[in-house]
Scaffold this active site. Sequence first.
Site, PDB file in Angstrom:
ATOM      1  N   CYS A  39      10.720   8.616  -5.981  1.00  0.00           N
ATOM      2  CA  CYS A  39      10.214   8.730  -4.611  1.00  0.00           C
ATOM      3  C   CYS A  39      11.178   9.474  -3.701  1.00  0.00           C
ATOM      4  CB  CYS A  39       9.893   7.348  -4.055  1.00  0.00           C
ATOM      5  SG  CYS A  39      11.320   6.256  -3.871  1.00  0.00           S
ATOM      6  N   MET A  57       0.841  -1.203   0.000  1.00  0.00           N
ATOM      7  CA  MET A  57       0.000   0.000   0.000  1.00  0.00           C
ATOM      8  C   MET A  57       0.873   1.249   0.000  1.00  0.00           C
ATOM      9  SD  MET A  57      -3.396  -0.626   0.221  1.00  0.00           S
ATOM     10  CE  MET A  57      -4.170   0.664   1.184  1.00  0.00           C
ATOM     11  N   SER A  58       0.655   2.116  -0.987  1.00  0.00           N
ATOM     12  CA  SER A  58       1.393   3.378  -1.042  1.00  0.00           C
ATOM     13  C   SER A  58       0.559   4.548  -0.562  1.00  0.00           C
ATOM     14  CB  SER A  58       1.838   3.647  -2.485  1.00  0.00           C
ATOM     15  OG  SER A  58       0.697   3.879  -3.302  1.00  0.00           O
ATOM     16  N   GLY A  59      -0.741   4.351  -0.416  1.00  0.00           N
ATOM     17  CA  GLY A  59      -1.628   5.448  -0.074  1.00  0.00           C
ATOM     18  C   GLY A  59      -2.291   6.060  -1.286  1.00  0.00           C
ATOM     19  N   GLY A  60      -1.977   5.539  -2.486  1.00  0.00           N
ATOM     20  CA  GLY A  60      -2.575   6.026  -3.715  1.00  0.00           C
ATOM     21  C   GLY A  60      -3.737   5.163  -4.161  1.00  0.00           C
ATOM     22  N   ASP A 109      -4.100   3.270  -6.908  1.00  0.00           N
ATOM     23  CA  ASP A 109      -3.817   1.967  -7.513  1.00  0.00           C
ATOM     24  C   ASP A 109      -3.695   0.869  -6.459  1.00  0.00           C
ATOM     25  OD1 ASP A 109      -3.844   2.980 -10.100  1.00  0.00           O
ATOM     26  OD2 ASP A 109      -1.719   3.503 -10.040  1.00  0.00           O
ATOM     27  N   CYS A 122      15.343  -0.895  -7.332  1.00  0.00           N
ATOM     28  CA  CYS A 122      14.570  -0.971  -6.092  1.00  0.00           C
ATOM     29  C   CYS A 122      13.616  -2.163  -6.116  1.00  0.00           C
ATOM     30  CB  CYS A 122      13.793   0.322  -5.891  1.00  0.00           C
ATOM     31  SG  CYS A 122      12.774   0.335  -4.398  1.00  0.00           S
TER      32      CYS A 122
END
Length: 493
Positions: free
Chosen positions: A328, A139-142, A144, A231
């Site tokens: 990022c 989870m990135s908070g976006g 998608d 990464c």
Amino acid sequence: MNVEMFSQHLLAPQRQAHLPADACSGAAGGAACGDLIRVSVALDRSSPEGSVLDAGFDASGCGAAIAAGSATVALVQGKPLLDAARVGASEIAAELGGLSPAKQHAAELAADALHRALGWALRRQATLAPAHARTLVAMSGGVDSAVAALIVAERGEQAVAVTLELWSDPENDGDRSCCSAQAVRSARALAQSMGMAHFSIDLREEFRAGVVDGWLADHAAGLTPNPCVRCNGNVRLDAMLELAGRLGARKLATGHYARTEGGADGEVLLRIALDEAKDQSYALAALSPNSLARLSFPLGELTKPEVRELAGEAGLEVARRPDSQDLCFLAGTRSADFLERHGGLARRPGAIVDREGRTLGEHGGVHTLTVGQRHGLGIGGGEPLYVISTDPRANTVTVGPREQLRTSRVSVREVTLHRDGGRVDAVKVRYRGGRMPCRVEGEPCAGAHRQVEVRMLEQIERTAPGQIACLYAGDVIVGHGTIARGSDASPGA
């Protein structure tokens, strides 16, 4: 606000100044706000649920910080790990009878400290019993990753969220980064609002060593690296796959636009996404088939508008959130400023020359320019000029008209082939570029190769050395490598 509940934790705090044996600790706060909360937990290693065997806290600053630390310990003591990971600022505030806006920051600090402690405990102590229907979701908070989690849940699987803190820099705009402390807090709130347990993992040291240091070194050598491939292939996804195993999760799901395909030999390889305009398989190219076998890409068959529509239907506030654009760890910082601050790559003036050696201008350092670049050269008048090559030793940049960028040959080093080279029919040399028809000279066998030569079936514009070349058979990635410096040696080759 229930004063009695707040006072109970303030006047008789639970396990204050208690440090459990074999504790994993996390802290939040400090100089900026004056409040500091440290939470420590120890898991029951023999428990199939990874229960919190013991917990304690310490706090300094205002009384709300002490009360919030006590409430946090009360909420997680004896709880299974996944239940503890559902505790956030709202649960801590509720345990205190509700908090005024002025005291809410204490619950947020306590939640940050708790989740840092749980992250360390997950990495060091947890070995949950395998659960076939459990999937870890990055989870990135976006939008998608949120929709990826929705799809996982709709499949009847138990979705558990994880967010990685990869970089911290006071000069960055943390709200624009997908891996800052601010992003971790946002992702946690989103995940918990969706009913998921959430873990945050601090990988800043690993990210610096495995991604940023190489990015800085490559720029110093006059290369233009792709840190996202490094990464995903060596740091981020491998770390989350390890966490999935510790949580007993069968799969790791991400919000990437990509697909996988199993071959006749059982080896799993990457396929481009249905929405090729959003395809992200290029950035995942360094993942091994073994890692891909444990990955799930729920968005692989969807378009971006469809993803936003699903998020809107689910009432997710991120449905219309803009996509992040920067690397990022840049997050609003100019690349040249970052290179100077973290890599010591200061301005180093040198000559801009043409292929005949005539000086046309001055640049500020070869690390600030890349092959194919047109803007920012400071050369006015005449036909447009583009960077054709850079020479870090001589500190010169060679420019020329656009036709001098054309080439029929690409040298690729440090190559991994998952299929024989004779199967390769296309190559992609830019993240936002298209697949271009080619063949690999000599038709090398599957395996690792120091260097291969790719012959283009039609001329392309030269790509900066250091970028990734993805090799395809149809829409399947069957190999990858790094574009070598020899690829910018001569036009029209």
